[in-house]
Enzyme design. Structure first.
Site, PDB file in Angstrom:
ATOM      1  N   ASN A   9      41.196 -27.384  35.846  1.00  0.00           N
ATOM      2  CA  ASN A   9      40.934 -26.335  36.837  1.00  0.00           C
ATOM      3  C   ASN A   9      39.435 -26.327  37.132  1.00  0.00           C
ATOM      4  O   ASN A   9      38.643 -25.855  36.318  1.00  0.00           O
ATOM      5  CB  ASN A   9      41.389 -24.980  36.258  1.00  0.00           C
ATOM      6  N   LYS A  11      37.823 -24.716  39.322  1.00  0.00           N
ATOM      7  CA  LYS A  11      37.322 -23.418  39.805  1.00  0.00           C
ATOM      8  C   LYS A  11      36.414 -23.646  41.030  1.00  0.00           C
ATOM      9  O   LYS A  11      36.643 -24.587  41.785  1.00  0.00           O
ATOM     10  CB  LYS A  11      36.633 -22.660  38.669  1.00  0.00           C
ATOM     11  N   HIS A  99      45.906 -16.622  37.522  1.00  0.00           N
ATOM     12  CA  HIS A  99      44.770 -16.852  36.615  1.00  0.00           C
ATOM     13  C   HIS A  99      44.038 -15.528  36.375  1.00  0.00           C
ATOM     14  O   HIS A  99      43.931 -14.702  37.290  1.00  0.00           O
ATOM     15  CB  HIS A  99      43.816 -17.885  37.240  1.00  0.00           C
ATOM     16  N   GLU A 101      41.014 -14.797  36.253  1.00  0.00           N
ATOM     17  CA  GLU A 101      39.893 -14.528  37.171  1.00  0.00           C
ATOM     18  C   GLU A 101      40.413 -13.946  38.481  1.00  0.00           C
ATOM     19  O   GLU A 101      39.767 -13.081  39.094  1.00  0.00           O
ATOM     20  CB  GLU A 101      39.090 -15.823  37.393  1.00  0.00           C
ATOM     21  N   GLU A 171      46.485 -18.209  28.316  1.00  0.00           N
ATOM     22  CA  GLU A 171      45.022 -18.250  28.339  1.00  0.00           C
ATOM     23  C   GLU A 171      44.454 -16.907  27.881  1.00  0.00           C
ATOM     24  O   GLU A 171      44.312 -15.983  28.688  1.00  0.00           O
ATOM     25  CB  GLU A 171      44.532 -18.524  29.766  1.00  0.00           C
ATOM     26  N   GLY A 177      35.931 -19.719  29.154  1.00  0.00           N
ATOM     27  CA  GLY A 177      34.528 -19.912  29.519  1.00  0.00           C
ATOM     28  C   GLY A 177      33.550 -19.351  28.497  1.00  0.00           C
ATOM     29  O   GLY A 177      32.357 -19.240  28.765  1.00  0.00           O
ATOM     30  N   SER A 217      38.475 -22.546  26.709  1.00  0.00           N
ATOM     31  CA  SER A 217      37.471 -23.342  25.996  1.00  0.00           C
ATOM     32  C   SER A 217      38.052 -24.566  25.284  1.00  0.00           C
ATOM     33  O   SER A 217      37.567 -24.955  24.219  1.00  0.00           O
ATOM     34  CB  SER A 217      36.678 -22.468  25.020  1.00  0.00           C
TER      35      SER A 217
HETATM   36  P1  PGA Z   1      37.576 -22.874  30.267  1.00  0.00           P
HETATM   37  O1  PGA Z   1      38.541 -22.298  31.408  1.00  0.00           O
HETATM   38  O2  PGA Z   1      38.211 -24.146  29.757  1.00  0.00           O
HETATM   39  O3  PGA Z   1      36.268 -23.094  30.941  1.00  0.00           O
HETATM   40  O4  PGA Z   1      37.515 -21.831  29.187  1.00  0.00           O
HETATM   41  C1  PGA Z   1      39.937 -22.346  31.280  1.00  0.00           C
HETATM   42  C2  PGA Z   1      40.595 -21.719  32.478  1.00  0.00           C
HETATM   43  O5  PGA Z   1      40.070 -20.728  32.995  1.00  0.00           O
HETATM   44  O6  PGA Z   1      41.642 -22.194  32.943  1.00  0.00           O
END
Ligand code: PGA
Length: 256
Positions: A9, A11, A99, A101, A171, A177, A217
């Site tokens: 992903n 983003k 997601h 976010e 997640e 992140g 992460s």
């Molecule tokens: P990250 O993001 O690997 O940077 O923690 C995962 C995600 O948001 O799908």
């Protein structure tokens, strides 16, 4: 045998040139990735690059394109939105839906997420449905109830035929992140819980067939031990998917 999936992903990152270079850097190593029949790689670039990336991956058997979002509406006067039908028309195969976010910054509710899942399914695309708890819920030890509600409100409304076509990504928000990954034990415990909930609602055969990815992460160092668990069928990778070397190491860490 259920599919093993590594999904990147991206983003809101990369320029057009960087995106093309990243796809090329990942696919150039195709032969060393050991992508057997049930292993696939999904790449989710930003909307403007999807069509070109889709063309670049056209002849690569194990590589697929995902959108990071879609509209809950099928078409019409929704300025700035992108429909599932548009994504299907450029041969995107997957859509990341729900997601954290999007839930947090764009106020997406479970009801909206359910509509997006339906839009994806109507276009024969696979929704990657994201769920997971924030830190305070984990600290209160109410994460199972929290996730149960997300499943109930979004995917337990689907028919047997529909749920078979989705992928789930667990997640935990506190791990996204932050560099703070769930331990393999913490992740496996929730994945097992999710699979059991699916079993209670849709039966053992469907529950055994659904891929449940872990996200939060995941990196080149921790991927192998996360994937070496019974119910983790791959990863949804953010930050580490922007580096071709790290991402291909994660792909190689995927179990057979
Ligand atoms: P990250 O993001 O690997 O940077 O923690 C995962 C995600 O948001 O799908």
């Amino acid at each position: 045998m259920r599919k093993k999936i590594i999904a990147g992903n991206w983003k809101m990152n990369t320029t057009y040139e960087e995106a093309i270079a990243l796809v090329n850097d990942i696919t150039i190593q195709e032969n060393q990735l050991h992508l057997s029949e049930n292993k696939i790689v999904v790449i989710a670039p930003p909307f403007p690059y999807l069509a070109h990336c889709s063309t670049l991956l056209k002849d690569k058997a194990h590589f697929y394109i995902a959108a990071q979002n879609c509209s809950e509406h099928s078409k019409g006067a929704y300025t700035g939105e992108v429909s599932a039908a548009m994504l299907a028309s450029i041969q995107a195969n997957y859509i990341i839906v729900g997601h954290s976010e999007r839930r947090t910054y764009f106020q997406e509710t479970d009801a909206v997420i359910l509509q997006k899942i339906k839009q994806a399914l109507q276009q024969n695309m696979t929704p990657i449905f994201c769920c997971g708890e924030p830190l305070h819920i984990r600290e209160n030890n109410t994460h199972f109830e929290f996730i149960q509600a997300q499943l109930q409100n979004c995917i337990f409304h689907l028919s047997d035929d529909e749920i078979k076509k989705i992928v789930i990504a667990y997640e935990p928000i506190w791990a996204i992140g932050t560099g703070k990954t769930a331990t393999p034990q913490q992740a496996q415990e929730v994945h097992c819980y999710i699979r059991n909930e699916i079993k209670n609602n849709f039966g053992a055969a469907i529950s055994a067939s659904i891929s449940i990815l872990y996200g939060g992460s995941v990196n080149a160092t921790n991927a192998a031990e996360l994937f070496d668990t019974n119910d983790i069928d791959g990863g949804l990778v953010g930050g580490a998917s922007l580096n071709a070397t790290d991402f291909t190491t994660i792909i190689k860490a995927m179990q057979a």
